[in-house]
Design a protein around this motif. Structure first.
Motif, PDB file in Angstrom:
ATOM      1  N   LEU A   1      -2.934  -4.009   6.003  1.00 39.85           N
ATOM      2  CA  LEU A   1      -4.186  -3.774   6.715  1.00 39.85           C
ATOM      3  C   LEU A   1      -5.098  -4.992   6.777  1.00 39.85           C
ATOM      4  CD1 LEU A   1      -5.005  -0.274   5.164  1.00 39.85           C
ATOM      5  CD2 LEU A   1      -4.148  -0.713   7.475  1.00 39.85           C
ATOM      6  N   GLY A   2      -4.801  -6.007   5.977  1.00 39.86           N
ATOM      7  CA  GLY A   2      -5.699  -7.154   5.927  1.00 39.86           C
ATOM      8  C   GLY A   2      -6.951  -6.881   5.131  1.00 39.86           C
ATOM      9  N   VAL A   3      -6.853  -5.958   4.156  1.00 39.20           N
ATOM     10  CA  VAL A   3      -7.984  -5.609   3.296  1.00 39.20           C
ATOM     11  C   VAL A   3      -8.059  -6.612   2.143  1.00 39.20           C
ATOM     12  CG1 VAL A   3      -8.827  -3.876   1.653  1.00 39.20           C
ATOM     13  CG2 VAL A   3      -7.938  -3.165   3.882  1.00 39.20           C
ATOM     14  N   PRO A   4      -9.237  -7.186   1.867  1.00 38.91           N
ATOM     15  CA  PRO A   4      -9.353  -8.075   0.709  1.00 38.91           C
ATOM     16  C   PRO A   4      -8.905  -7.380  -0.567  1.00 38.91           C
ATOM     17  CG  PRO A   4     -11.313  -8.224   2.075  1.00 38.91           C
ATOM     18  CD  PRO A   4     -10.494  -7.082   2.620  1.00 38.91           C
ATOM     19  N   ASP A   5      -8.246  -8.112  -1.443  1.00 41.38           N
ATOM     20  CA  ASP A   5      -7.657  -7.524  -2.646  1.00 41.38           C
ATOM     21  C   ASP A   5      -8.681  -6.747  -3.472  1.00 41.38           C
ATOM     22  OD1 ASP A   5      -5.345  -7.298  -4.520  1.00 41.38           O
ATOM     23  OD2 ASP A   5      -6.676  -8.426  -5.842  1.00 41.38           O
ATOM     24  N   GLY A   6      -9.900  -7.263  -3.542  1.00 41.59           N
ATOM     25  CA  GLY A   6     -10.920  -6.606  -4.359  1.00 41.59           C
ATOM     26  C   GLY A   6     -11.370  -5.266  -3.818  1.00 41.59           C
TER      27      GLY A   6
END
Length: 435
Positions: free
Chosen positions: A156-161
């Motif tokens: 999804l391209g979600v930042p890891d945090g």
């Protein structure tokens, strides 16, 4: 008065105690299709218990529609709620379904898929390393819960945090019948969140005075997910990355159209929920299968060529998604009964995957079971688009654990999810013996 088998398989409290296999077996052997009254005042439905009839329903969207009444067993509460769920790819019929699925399929380019597989392998090794460092006893569900979250963040391209947001959203949607999951919040106050995540949390619903959350299967019931998806779409349109969703936003369909923001938001919902829970239940379910038969762990460790077949058998034996609904578009005949236009038709994957007409000794977990004719990923036009990636995640996780642990044993009683939809484990205590 005795409680009927059909009433029991619709009771979420039954599943919290254990799968009602005896009832499902009796229902399947009594008839391939039977009428079930809904205890909550719904109109009732035709339940499809056997493998052949389940396949027949799933491959015929012209007769058994995903769009008419959507795919939840329970009818949406309002016409607006129905319109909302109809806009999701999961609840579309051809040709609208084909358009979105085609764009999404093209977004999983060979390069992106190869990169995802490499990242899955790395995530699995790191989680296994973490388990090795912890040693001794552990909750297996917590141990592996991060794998689908990490992979989804990659897709999804979600930042890891921000990945724990995906955990909470899936809990709230899938676990709406379970008080522990319905108000899941493991993110509020956490460090390392992006500005998108912090903004989404400002619109997160809170429980009412009785502790109830709004229905998460409505757009207004999970506004924080949609706020995040909207912000992510805007961000990725301006700054595309190597993730699948960035590729999707750049795709053009046959008529020159692109994926709209609303379509992206609904696809984000689908991936966040379906892409998370199937694996989060399937991997612990696979471990439960291995724990039930001493000696299987050693056998897999000695012969890794058995692992692909083991993954298929785990999916059949555990079956993470238990049922799905369709609605008849016209009068039809199925399994010897007359289906009328407008009737609800619910396929029961759990029963179909243990149909003795297809699987010999279906209650047994067999590493040498031929073929993979189970229906854990569905069948027909809506066959799970992420099936190959899900299989790879399961094989990678068990392979990494087999590399590091000589034995895994049960260390307590499992705690099951209270749900008539997902065959889930909330906790699975295990004892790990390092090599």
């Amino acid at each position: 008065m005795a409680v009927s088998d059909a009433v029991r398989v619709l009771d979420p409290d039954v599943y919290a105690a254990g799968m009602p296999w005896a009832e499902l077996d009796r229902l399947r052997e009594a008839a391939p299709v039977s009428w079930v009254d809904e205890p909550d005042g719904g109109p009732g439905f035709w339940a499809v218990w056997r493998h052949a009839e389940t396949r027949a329903v799933l491959r015929d969207p012209a007769t058994y529609s995903s769009w008419l009444g959507a795919t939840q067993v329970r009818d949406p509460a309002t016409p607006a709620d129905l319109e909302y769920v109809r806009a999701m790819m999961l609840n579309m019929d051809p040709p609208a379904h084909h358009r979105l699925r085609g764009l999404l399929t093209r977004s999983f380019t060979p390069r992106a898929t190869a990169n995802l597989r490499d990242r899955v392998d790395g995530h699995a090794r790191r989680l296994a390393d973490r388990a090795t460092e912890a040693g001794g006893e552990a909750d297996f569900v917590a141990l592996v819960a991060d794998l689908p979250l990490l992979v989804l963040a990659d897709v999804l391209g979600v930042p890891d945090g921000d990945r724990r947001l995906l955990y909470d959203w899936a809990n709230r949607v899938i676990g709406f019948q379970d008080p522990e999951y319905a108000a899941s919040d493991t993110v509020s106050g956490a460090d390392g969140l992006s500005a998108m995540a912090r903004a989404a949390l400002t619109v997160r619903p809170v429980p009412d005075p009785d502790g109830r959350m709004p229905d998460p299967r409505t757009r207004t019931g999970i506004p924080d997910l949609y706020a995040y998806a909207h912000a992510l779409a805007e961000h990725r349109r301006g700054s595309p990355g190597p993730d699948v969703m960035s590729v999707l936003l750049g795709q053009v369909d046959e008529e020159g159209g692109r994926v709209s923001v609303a379509e992206f938001e609904n696809l984000f919902w689908l991936f966040s929920v379906a892409g998370n829970e199937t694996l989060r239940n399937g991997i612990p379910g696979g471990m439960a299968a291995l724990l039930a038969q001493p000696g299987l762990w050693e056998r897999l460790a000695a012969d890794r060529s058995l692992l692909p077949a083991a993954v298929e058998e785990m999916l059949r034996w555990w079956t993470p998604v238990m049922c799905f609904r369709r609605t008849a578009t016209r009068d039809a005949e199925l399994g010897g009964v007359a289906i009328r236009r407008g009737d609800k038709v619910v396929v029961w994957f759990s029963a179909a995957n243990r149909d003795p007409r297809v699987f010999a000794a279906p209650a047994e977990f067999r590493l040498d079971r031929p073929g993979a004719d189970h229906l854990a990923f569905g069948h027909g036009p809506h066959f799970c688009l992420g099936a190959a990636l899900a299989r790879h995640q399961m094989a990678a996780m068990f392979g990494a654990l087999l590399d590091r642990f000589a034995a895994v044993e049960a260390a307590g009683e499992p705690v099951r999810l209270r749900s008539t939809f997902q065959n889930g484990l909330k906790r699975l205590p295990v004892r790990l013996t390092a090599r």
